[in-house]
Scaffold this motif. Structure first.
Motif, PDB file in Angstrom:
ATOM      1  N   ALA A 300       0.822  -1.209   0.000  1.00 32.68           N
ATOM      2  CA  ALA A 300       0.000   0.000   0.000  1.00 32.68           C
ATOM      3  C   ALA A 300       0.857   1.259   0.000  1.00 32.68           C
ATOM      4  CB  ALA A 300      -0.941  -0.006   1.206  1.00 32.68           C
ATOM      5  N   LYS A 301       1.912   1.257   0.795  1.00 28.55           N
ATOM      6  CA  LYS A 301       2.781   2.431   0.883  1.00 28.55           C
ATOM      7  C   LYS A 301       3.471   2.709  -0.457  1.00 28.55           C
ATOM      8  CE  LYS A 301       6.510   4.387   3.732  1.00 28.55           C
ATOM      9  NZ  LYS A 301       7.467   4.718   2.663  1.00 28.55           N
ATOM     10  N   GLN A 302       4.040   1.661  -1.059  1.00 28.11           N
ATOM     11  CA  GLN A 302       4.725   1.809  -2.335  1.00 28.11           C
ATOM     12  C   GLN A 302       3.767   2.299  -3.424  1.00 28.11           C
ATOM     13  OE1 GLN A 302       7.688   1.864  -3.406  1.00 28.11           O
ATOM     14  NE2 GLN A 302       7.775   1.170  -5.530  1.00 28.11           N
ATOM     15  N   GLU A 303       2.595   1.696  -3.482  1.00 24.95           N
ATOM     16  CA  GLU A 303       1.658   2.048  -4.537  1.00 24.95           C
ATOM     17  C   GLU A 303       1.064   3.439  -4.351  1.00 24.95           C
ATOM     18  OE1 GLU A 303       0.318  -2.493  -5.813  1.00 24.95           O
ATOM     19  OE2 GLU A 303      -1.062  -1.246  -4.640  1.00 24.95           O
ATOM     20  N   GLN A 304       0.867   3.859  -3.107  1.00 21.80           N
ATOM     21  CA  GLN A 304       0.368   5.208  -2.862  1.00 21.80           C
ATOM     22  C   GLN A 304       1.390   6.260  -3.297  1.00 21.80           C
ATOM     23  OE1 GLN A 304      -2.700   5.852  -1.990  1.00 21.80           O
ATOM     24  NE2 GLN A 304      -2.526   8.069  -1.842  1.00 21.80           N
ATOM     25  N   GLU A 305       2.654   5.977  -3.050  1.00 22.58           N
ATOM     26  CA  GLU A 305       3.704   6.894  -3.492  1.00 22.58           C
ATOM     27  C   GLU A 305       3.736   6.990  -5.019  1.00 22.58           C
ATOM     28  OE1 GLU A 305       7.436   5.755  -1.818  1.00 22.58           O
ATOM     29  OE2 GLU A 305       6.840   6.210   0.260  1.00 22.58           O
ATOM     30  N   LEU A 306       3.564   5.856  -5.683  1.00 27.50           N
ATOM     31  CA  LEU A 306       3.549   5.852  -7.154  1.00 27.50           C
ATOM     32  C   LEU A 306       2.334   6.618  -7.679  1.00 27.50           C
ATOM     33  CD1 LEU A 306       4.528   2.127  -7.817  1.00 27.50           C
ATOM     34  CD2 LEU A 306       5.991   4.127  -8.131  1.00 27.50           C
ATOM     35  N   LEU A 307       1.186   6.423  -7.044  1.00 23.63           N
ATOM     36  CA  LEU A 307      -0.029   7.119  -7.464  1.00 23.63           C
ATOM     37  C   LEU A 307       0.141   8.634  -7.335  1.00 23.63           C
ATOM     38  CD1 LEU A 307      -3.034   7.194  -8.280  1.00 23.63           C
ATOM     39  CD2 LEU A 307      -3.598   6.902  -5.845  1.00 23.63           C
ATOM     40  N   GLU A 308       0.654   9.083  -6.210  1.00 27.35           N
ATOM     41  CA  GLU A 308       0.834  10.516  -5.981  1.00 27.35           C
ATOM     42  C   GLU A 308       1.847  11.111  -6.964  1.00 27.35           C
ATOM     43  OE1 GLU A 308       1.893  10.840  -1.872  1.00 27.35           O
ATOM     44  OE2 GLU A 308      -0.104  10.218  -1.143  1.00 27.35           O
ATOM     45  N   TYR A 309       2.945  10.395  -7.162  1.00 28.12           N
ATOM     46  CA  TYR A 309       3.998  10.884  -8.051  1.00 28.12           C
ATOM     47  C   TYR A 309       3.505  10.926  -9.493  1.00 28.12           C
ATOM     48  CZ  TYR A 309       8.679  11.360 -10.106  1.00 28.12           C
ATOM     49  OH  TYR A 309       9.775  11.803 -10.802  1.00 28.12           O
ATOM     50  N   GLY A 310       2.864   9.843  -9.930  1.00 28.75           N
ATOM     51  CA  GLY A 310       2.381   9.782 -11.301  1.00 28.75           C
ATOM     52  C   GLY A 310       1.307  10.829 -11.578  1.00 28.75           C
ATOM     53  N   THR A 311       0.424  11.041 -10.618  1.00 28.11           N
ATOM     54  CA  THR A 311      -0.622  12.057 -10.774  1.00 28.11           C
ATOM     55  C   THR A 311      -0.008  13.440 -10.918  1.00 28.11           C
ATOM     56  OG1 THR A 311      -2.170  10.707  -9.476  1.00 28.11           O
ATOM     57  CG2 THR A 311      -2.677  13.055  -9.708  1.00 28.11           C
ATOM     58  N   GLN A 312       0.952  13.737 -10.078  1.00 28.65           N
ATOM     59  CA  GLN A 312       1.622  15.038 -10.135  1.00 28.65           C
ATOM     60  C   GLN A 312       2.298  15.242 -11.490  1.00 28.65           C
ATOM     61  OE1 GLN A 312       4.779  15.494  -7.209  1.00 28.65           O
ATOM     62  NE2 GLN A 312       5.864  16.873  -8.592  1.00 28.65           N
ATOM     63  N   LYS A 313       3.021  14.236 -11.960  1.00 29.14           N
ATOM     64  CA  LYS A 313       3.761  14.359 -13.217  1.00 29.14           C
ATOM     65  C   LYS A 313       2.830  14.514 -14.419  1.00 29.14           C
ATOM     66  CE  LYS A 313       8.072  14.250 -11.960  1.00 29.14           C
ATOM     67  NZ  LYS A 313       8.992  15.370 -12.285  1.00 29.14           N
ATOM     68  N   LEU A 314       1.735  13.771 -14.437  1.00 25.86           N
ATOM     69  CA  LEU A 314       0.809  13.864 -15.564  1.00 25.86           C
ATOM     70  C   LEU A 314       0.076  15.204 -15.575  1.00 25.86           C
ATOM     71  CD1 LEU A 314      -0.616  10.247 -15.740  1.00 25.86           C
ATOM     72  CD2 LEU A 314       0.659  11.421 -17.530  1.00 25.86           C
ATOM     73  N   HIS A 315      -0.210  15.736 -14.398  1.00 24.28           N
ATOM     74  CA  HIS A 315      -0.876  17.036 -14.323  1.00 24.28           C
ATOM     75  C   HIS A 315      -0.016  18.150 -14.917  1.00 24.28           C
ATOM     76  CE1 HIS A 315      -4.771  16.534 -12.594  1.00 24.28           C
ATOM     77  NE2 HIS A 315      -4.352  15.987 -11.470  1.00 24.28           N
ATOM     78  N   GLU A 316       1.276  17.913 -15.002  1.00 27.59           N
ATOM     79  CA  GLU A 316       2.180  18.929 -15.570  1.00 27.59           C
ATOM     80  C   GLU A 316       2.093  18.996 -17.094  1.00 27.59           C
ATOM     81  OE1 GLU A 316       6.009  17.895 -14.047  1.00 27.59           O
ATOM     82  OE2 GLU A 316       5.503  18.351 -11.962  1.00 27.59           O
ATOM     83  N   ILE A 317       1.457  18.012 -17.718  1.00 28.11           N
ATOM     84  CA  ILE A 317       1.305  18.001 -19.172  1.00 28.11           C
ATOM     85  C   ILE A 317       0.049  18.785 -19.539  1.00 28.11           C
ATOM     86  CG2 ILE A 317       1.030  16.564 -21.219  1.00 28.11           C
ATOM     87  CD1 ILE A 317       2.381  14.290 -19.717  1.00 28.11           C
ATOM     88  N   GLU A 318       0.192  19.771 -20.387  1.00 25.33           N
ATOM     89  CA  GLU A 318      -0.947  20.599 -20.786  1.00 25.33           C
ATOM     90  C   GLU A 318      -1.971  19.756 -21.534  1.00 25.33           C
ATOM     91  OE1 GLU A 318      -1.874  24.726 -23.293  1.00 25.33           O
ATOM     92  OE2 GLU A 318       0.193  24.009 -23.035  1.00 25.33           O
ATOM     93  N   GLY A 319      -3.238  19.955 -21.193  1.00 29.46           N
ATOM     94  CA  GLY A 319      -4.317  19.268 -21.884  1.00 29.46           C
ATOM     95  C   GLY A 319      -4.707  17.929 -21.293  1.00 29.46           C
ATOM     96  N   VAL A 320      -4.062  17.522 -20.202  1.00 28.39           N
ATOM     97  CA  VAL A 320      -4.373  16.233 -19.577  1.00 28.39           C
ATOM     98  C   VAL A 320      -5.586  16.368 -18.650  1.00 28.39           C
ATOM     99  CG1 VAL A 320      -3.612  14.586 -17.811  1.00 28.39           C
ATOM    100  CG2 VAL A 320      -2.127  15.118 -19.738  1.00 28.39           C
ATOM    101  N   THR A 321      -6.524  15.437 -18.777  1.00 25.74           N
ATOM    102  CA  THR A 321      -7.640  15.305 -17.841  1.00 25.74           C
ATOM    103  C   THR A 321      -7.544  13.943 -17.177  1.00 25.74           C
ATOM    104  OG1 THR A 321      -9.111  16.700 -19.162  1.00 25.74           O
ATOM    105  CG2 THR A 321     -10.152  15.213 -17.584  1.00 25.74           C
ATOM    106  N   ILE A 322      -7.513  13.936 -15.850  1.00 32.06           N
ATOM    107  CA  ILE A 322      -7.478  12.687 -15.086  1.00 32.06           C
ATOM    108  C   ILE A 322      -8.869  12.445 -14.512  1.00 32.06           C
ATOM    109  CG2 ILE A 322      -6.514  11.499 -13.083  1.00 32.06           C
ATOM    110  CD1 ILE A 322      -3.909  12.989 -13.561  1.00 32.06           C
ATOM    111  N   TYR A 323      -9.369  11.235 -14.685  1.00 30.89           N
ATOM    112  CA  TYR A 323     -10.710  10.877 -14.233  1.00 30.89           C
ATOM    113  C   TYR A 323     -10.625  10.092 -12.926  1.00 30.89           C
ATOM    114  CZ  TYR A 323     -11.643  12.095 -19.075  1.00 30.89           C
ATOM    115  OH  TYR A 323     -11.707  12.754 -20.264  1.00 30.89           O
ATOM    116  N   GLY A 324     -11.633  10.293 -12.072  1.00 35.55           N
ATOM    117  CA  GLY A 324     -11.658   9.600 -10.790  1.00 35.55           C
ATOM    118  C   GLY A 324     -11.443  10.559  -9.639  1.00 35.55           C
TER     119      GLY A 324
END
Length: 406
Positions: A300-324
């Motif tokens: 859980a700890k490892q995957e939560q860190e990956l989720l937070e990191y990946g979300t942050q990085k994708l949000h930096e790309i213009e035009g990205v919409t994340i669902y959920g």
């Protein structure tokens, strides 16, 4: 201490290249990868004691039977079922759901109501539609919000003394939403309804306790949990498993057979007609052992860190919409997203050429895509053996694909 590089060494497939690039495997929501420990269990079975179970007096049959039933016991303890015979070994989540739906075909009456959620996989929609067509029962749907979460007030309004069954996934495969199943179960029981929880997407990330949940049925697939394909389980409370008729007829599920009458075997064999996936069941037990050895707190700890990191990085790309859900504490390690003006399939195809495996499309959850008025999404689903470095490679690949397609 959790050492991700040491864990990755357990997975032979992660060492390979795809299209000349190191494999980045972000399709864990569809199928997780298999560690060497589970592969060795499969090889050992076919090398040393491949035989049919429960029916033979010879040594190999007894060895295979013992290994298969030990695996059932491992699964029982993992999910904290009260009895081992409450664990029915099936071909996977889909068969488990269909087994229950088939059983309730002889119980439901015209005008009875069953409830599913708007976040379901097709395998937790279609069997219930078929059940309604067969029985005259009415299917009702818990609606969802734009955040990709179920509306519990609407659920409360749907419940009545006509409600006989409620079905919901523990975690959405398309969005990663963690549903409030404790509340869903409690409220259903208050009106006398039974509850089935689809745990296929939850079991790789957490350890459900079926007794603490007080759930009537819980289903899962081994291939989401570092195990083989073609095997899974249905947990059912004993009282319900005794009420439901057999799903299939054949060998193993009988007590006596004559041309005048057949009587059925006791649990769990009543629901396990024919020769099962013996090796798969044994390997399922080995996969459960492996994941418990890693530890679900560490996972859980490892995957939560990956989720937070990946979300942050994708949000930096213009035009990205994340669902959920935007609250990542209510979400598993799944990022389902789109880039404005670009079809998800096109992104997936290009980044595959760079060695990156993601899932694109509707993820067998078309009602969710219809709700958002989109053709599908790009879904990156992380496992505990993935790394932030892989996310960096993935994000750069998405940027490159966007540039090519813009």
């Amino acid at each position: 201490m959790f050492d991700v590089q040491k864990v990755r060494a357990d997975f032979p497939i992660l060492k390979q290249e795809v299209n000349g690039k190191p494999l980045v495997y972000f399709d864990n929501g569809a199928t997780s990868q298999t560690p060497q420990q589970v592969i060795d269990t499969i090889v050992d079975y076919y090398s040393r004691y491949n035989a049919n179970i429960h029916r033979g007096v010879h040594t190999l049959s007894q060895l295979a039977t013992d290994a298969y039933e030990i695996a059932r016991n491992k699964i029982q303890h993992h999910f904290n079922a009260k009895h081992s015979y409450e664990i029915i070994l099936t071909s996977g989540t889909t068969e488990s759901i269909n087994l229950v739906a088939n059983g309730f075909a002889s119980i439901l009456q015209k005008g009875d109501e069953i409830i599913v959620s708007a976040l379901e996989h097709h395998s937790n929609i279609v069997p219930w539609q078929m059940l309604c067509e067969h029985t005259g029962a009415v299917l009702k749907v818990i609606p969802m919000s734009v955040e990709g979460e179920l509306l519990m007030e609407a659920y409360d309004d749907l419940l009545s003394n006509k409600t006989k069954l409620v079905f919901c996934n523990h975690i959405s495969n398309a969005l990663g939403t963690i549903n409030p199943i404790e509340y869903i179960i409690q409220k259903a029981h208050e009106v006398g309804a039974a509850v089935l929880i689809d745990g296929a997407q939850a079991c790789p990330h957490l350890k459900p306790d079926v007794q603490a949940l007080d759930v009537d049925f819980y289903v899962a697939s081994a291939h989401k949990m570092c195990g083989p394909t073609g095997v899974g389980m249905l947990y059912g409370k004993e009282e319900w498993l005794r009420k439901l008729p057999p799903y299939k007829g054949g060998g193993e599920m009988i007590a006596t057979v004559s041309f005048e009458k057949t009587t059925y075997a006791d649990l769990p064999h009543k629901f396990e007609a024919g020769t099962p996936n013996i090796c798969g069941g044994i390997a399922f037990g080995a996969a459960v052992d492996y994941m418990n050895h890693i530890g679900f707190d560490a996972i859980a700890k490892q995957e939560q860190e990956l989720l937070e990191y990946g979300t942050q990085k994708l949000h930096e790309i213009e035009g990205v919409t994340i669902y959920g859900p935007s609250d990542l504490t209510r979400k598993a390690s799944v990022i389902s997203f789109n880039i404005e003006g670009i079809h998800p399939y096109d992104i997936g195809t290009i980044i595959d050429k760079l060695g990156i495996a993601v899932r694109t499309g509707h993820h067998c959850a078309q009602p969710i895509m219809d709700f958002f008025k989109i053709p599908g999404t790009i879904r990156a689903s992380f496992a505990f053996y993935n790394t932030k470095e892989e996310i960096d490679i993935f994000v750069e690949a998405v940027k490159k694909a966007k540039l090519m397609l813009s």
